[in-house]
Design a protein around this motif. Sequence first.
Motif, PDB file in Angstrom:
ATOM      1  N   ILE A  13       0.815  -1.210   0.000  1.00 28.17           N
ATOM      2  CA  ILE A  13       0.000   0.000   0.000  1.00 28.17           C
ATOM      3  C   ILE A  13       0.851   1.264   0.000  1.00 28.17           C
ATOM      4  CG2 ILE A  13      -0.222   0.246   2.517  1.00 28.17           C
ATOM      5  CD1 ILE A  13      -3.302   0.309   0.364  1.00 28.17           C
ATOM      6  N   VAL A  14       0.456   2.256  -0.796  1.00 28.09           N
ATOM      7  CA  VAL A  14       1.159   3.529  -0.798  1.00 28.09           C
ATOM      8  C   VAL A  14       0.922   4.235   0.534  1.00 28.09           C
ATOM      9  CG1 VAL A  14       0.953   3.816  -3.308  1.00 28.09           C
ATOM     10  CG2 VAL A  14      -0.773   4.826  -1.781  1.00 28.09           C
ATOM     11  N   THR A  15       1.837   5.113   0.899  1.00 29.59           N
ATOM     12  CA  THR A  15       1.660   5.964   2.078  1.00 29.59           C
ATOM     13  C   THR A  15       1.281   7.361   1.600  1.00 29.59           C
ATOM     14  OG1 THR A  15       3.325   4.721   3.328  1.00 29.59           O
ATOM     15  CG2 THR A  15       2.730   6.908   4.152  1.00 29.59           C
ATOM     16  N   PRO A  16       0.028   7.767   1.777  1.00 28.34           N
ATOM     17  CA  PRO A  16      -0.382   9.106   1.323  1.00 28.34           C
ATOM     18  C   PRO A  16       0.253  10.211   2.180  1.00 28.34           C
ATOM     19  CG  PRO A  16      -2.282   7.643   1.541  1.00 28.34           C
ATOM     20  CD  PRO A  16      -1.133   6.967   2.221  1.00 28.34           C
ATOM     21  N   PHE A  17       0.616  11.292   1.507  1.00 32.79           N
ATOM     22  CA  PHE A  17       1.142  12.472   2.193  1.00 32.79           C
ATOM     23  C   PHE A  17       0.305  13.684   1.820  1.00 32.79           C
ATOM     24  CE2 PHE A  17       5.205   9.980   1.493  1.00 32.79           C
ATOM     25  CZ  PHE A  17       5.314   9.547   2.804  1.00 32.79           C
ATOM     26  N   ASP A  18       0.173  14.613   2.775  1.00 36.87           N
ATOM     27  CA  ASP A  18      -0.520  15.849   2.467  1.00 36.87           C
ATOM     28  C   ASP A  18       0.451  16.848   1.828  1.00 36.87           C
ATOM     29  OD1 ASP A  18       0.989  17.011   4.524  1.00 36.87           O
ATOM     30  OD2 ASP A  18      -0.656  16.937   5.981  1.00 36.87           O
ATOM     31  N   ALA A  19       0.020  18.079   1.649  1.00 35.70           N
ATOM     32  CA  ALA A  19       0.837  19.073   0.947  1.00 35.70           C
ATOM     33  C   ALA A  19       2.136  19.399   1.679  1.00 35.70           C
ATOM     34  CB  ALA A  19       0.029  20.342   0.726  1.00 35.70           C
ATOM     35  N   GLY A  76       6.152  -0.995   2.686  1.00 38.32           N
ATOM     36  CA  GLY A  76       7.102  -1.631   1.795  1.00 38.32           C
ATOM     37  C   GLY A  76       7.749  -0.597   0.894  1.00 38.32           C
ATOM     38  N   THR A  77       8.344  -1.055  -0.193  1.00 41.33           N
ATOM     39  CA  THR A  77       8.984  -0.129  -1.129  1.00 41.33           C
ATOM     40  C   THR A  77       7.976   0.867  -1.681  1.00 41.33           C
ATOM     41  OG1 THR A  77      10.489  -1.916  -1.736  1.00 41.33           O
ATOM     42  CG2 THR A  77      10.457   0.011  -3.158  1.00 41.33           C
ATOM     43  N   GLY A 115       5.335   1.757  -0.230  1.00 36.47           N
ATOM     44  CA  GLY A 115       4.894   2.580   0.891  1.00 36.47           C
ATOM     45  C   GLY A 115       5.934   3.584   1.334  1.00 36.47           C
ATOM     46  N   GLU A 116       7.052   3.656   0.570  1.00 37.21           N
ATOM     47  CA  GLU A 116       8.132   4.624   0.841  1.00 37.21           C
ATOM     48  C   GLU A 116       8.711   4.470   2.250  1.00 37.21           C
ATOM     49  OE1 GLU A 116       7.442   8.724  -1.042  1.00 37.21           O
ATOM     50  OE2 GLU A 116       5.418   7.843  -1.151  1.00 37.21           O
ATOM     51  N   PHE A 117       8.938   3.220   2.664  1.00 35.94           N
ATOM     52  CA  PHE A 117       9.487   2.992   4.000  1.00 35.94           C
ATOM     53  C   PHE A 117      10.811   3.717   4.202  1.00 35.94           C
ATOM     54  CE2 PHE A 117      11.965  -0.149   1.704  1.00 35.94           C
ATOM     55  CZ  PHE A 117      13.176  -0.175   2.381  1.00 35.94           C
ATOM     56  N   TYR A 118      11.579   3.846   3.118  1.00 33.99           N
ATOM     57  CA  TYR A 118      12.898   4.487   3.182  1.00 33.99           C
ATOM     58  C   TYR A 118      12.789   5.974   3.515  1.00 33.99           C
ATOM     59  CZ  TYR A 118      11.024   5.234  -1.464  1.00 33.99           C
ATOM     60  OH  TYR A 118      10.172   5.527  -2.498  1.00 33.99           O
ATOM     61  N   VAL A 148      -9.471  -8.141   5.906  1.00 28.36           N
ATOM     62  CA  VAL A 148      -8.314  -8.694   5.196  1.00 28.36           C
ATOM     63  C   VAL A 148      -7.102  -8.662   6.123  1.00 28.36           C
ATOM     64  CG1 VAL A 148      -9.089  -8.073   2.869  1.00 28.36           C
ATOM     65  CG2 VAL A 148      -7.734  -6.430   4.196  1.00 28.36           C
ATOM     66  N   PRO A 149      -6.141  -9.559   5.915  1.00 33.51           N
ATOM     67  CA  PRO A 149      -4.945  -9.570   6.760  1.00 33.51           C
ATOM     68  C   PRO A 149      -3.989  -8.436   6.426  1.00 33.51           C
ATOM     69  CG  PRO A 149      -4.789 -11.258   5.076  1.00 33.51           C
ATOM     70  CD  PRO A 149      -6.158 -10.666   4.953  1.00 33.51           C
ATOM     71  N   VAL A 150      -3.188  -8.049   7.420  1.00 36.54           N
ATOM     72  CA  VAL A 150      -2.192  -6.997   7.249  1.00 36.54           C
ATOM     73  C   VAL A 150      -0.816  -7.551   7.601  1.00 36.54           C
ATOM     74  CG1 VAL A 150      -1.406  -4.715   8.008  1.00 36.54           C
ATOM     75  CG2 VAL A 150      -3.860  -5.181   7.785  1.00 36.54           C
ATOM     76  N   LEU A 151       0.131  -7.376   6.699  1.00 36.37           N
ATOM     77  CA  LEU A 151       1.538  -7.688   6.931  1.00 36.37           C
ATOM     78  C   LEU A 151       2.301  -6.372   6.990  1.00 36.37           C
ATOM     79  CD1 LEU A 151       1.984 -10.492   4.211  1.00 36.37           C
ATOM     80  CD2 LEU A 151       1.076 -10.720   6.544  1.00 36.37           C
ATOM     81  N   ALA A 152       3.429  -6.347   7.685  1.00 34.36           N
ATOM     82  CA  ALA A 152       4.181  -5.093   7.810  1.00 34.36           C
ATOM     83  C   ALA A 152       5.664  -5.317   7.569  1.00 34.36           C
ATOM     84  CB  ALA A 152       3.977  -4.469   9.187  1.00 34.36           C
ATOM     85  N   HIS A 153       6.271  -4.360   6.895  1.00 29.10           N
ATOM     86  CA  HIS A 153       7.715  -4.409   6.681  1.00 29.10           C
ATOM     87  C   HIS A 153       8.430  -3.724   7.840  1.00 29.10           C
ATOM     88  CE1 HIS A 153      11.513  -2.631   4.998  1.00 29.10           C
ATOM     89  NE2 HIS A 153      11.692  -3.931   4.910  1.00 29.10           N
ATOM     90  N   ILE A 154       9.505  -4.349   8.328  1.00 26.27           N
ATOM     91  CA  ILE A 154      10.240  -3.801   9.477  1.00 26.27           C
ATOM     92  C   ILE A 154      11.736  -3.670   9.211  1.00 26.27           C
ATOM     93  CG2 ILE A 154       8.550  -4.689  11.142  1.00 26.27           C
ATOM     94  CD1 ILE A 154      10.710  -6.919  11.766  1.00 26.27           C
TER      95      ILE A 154
END
Length: 296
Positions: free
Chosen positions: A11-17, A44-45, A47-50, A72-78
């Motif tokens: 999933i993408v990570t939304p950002f505001d202005a 993830g990638t 989701g701009e984790f970096y 739905v299930p949720v997995l997370a990158h760490i």
Amino acid sequence: MSKITGPFVAIVTPFDASEAVDVEALRAQVRRQAKAGNGIFVAGTNGEFYALSFEEKVLVAKTCVEAAGNDVPVLAHIGEISTHQTIALGKAIQKLGVKAVSAITPSFIACSQAELVDHYRKVADALEVPVYLYNIPARTGNTIEPETARILADHPNIIGIKDSAGSQESIDGFLAVARDRDDFDVLVGPDSLILHGLKNGAAGCISGLGNVSPVTLNAIHANYVKGDVAKAEEAQTRFSALRKDLYAFGFPPALVKRALRHAMPAVGASRAPVLITEEVDAKVKAISAANAEAID
């Protein structure tokens, strides 16, 4: 724990202005994917984790778990550069209700296979939540070899690998490991190889492109599972064509987010220093319009 299967979207990570995480826009994206039947892969990638802080990674995981509910299930990158920080993030994330976590190999540090074994064993020892290895050598500079995965598969808390090396050869190497045991699974990263993976024993996939075309992604998996391989192949062909067209313009996660932004402006832009020229943006807009999908 029951086996984790199916299509997941990174999933993408939304950002505001102001480039702050937009929690409500993230909730909307999770609900959209859940309605399409896709699980969620957080930070993830794509989701701009970096580009996220420790606190933001916890925030997006918490938001996704809450928005997904029991649907739905949720997995997370760490994954972090050091073992210490990977464990610290994993301990914070595992409290939130994710089904499992994954961790890319350390980046910047050139690791031997012995160091990777030690790294993942320490992470898996320290966490209660199940762990997936995550192979993405183009971004980290470190490759998990199939034999290393075979060694790590013996750990009771390591349940599989997400392979994003990008080649069929790499996927096939890990699938060979998985075929020898029932407690280690492969999640396919490359969008062009989802159906190939499923045909050869993959448990599912984690897709970036599914942000743009969630229905097509789900159709690959759903049709294959119910035995309609022809329809699964049709969906894979559409998905692969979209991948080829969109990724021709540069950094795939930024292009996925921009294509999604044209359809759903609330997701915002990628965090700087990512830039997309007006010329490229116009082409991405056309691709986005041609691949718009309504979710009933």
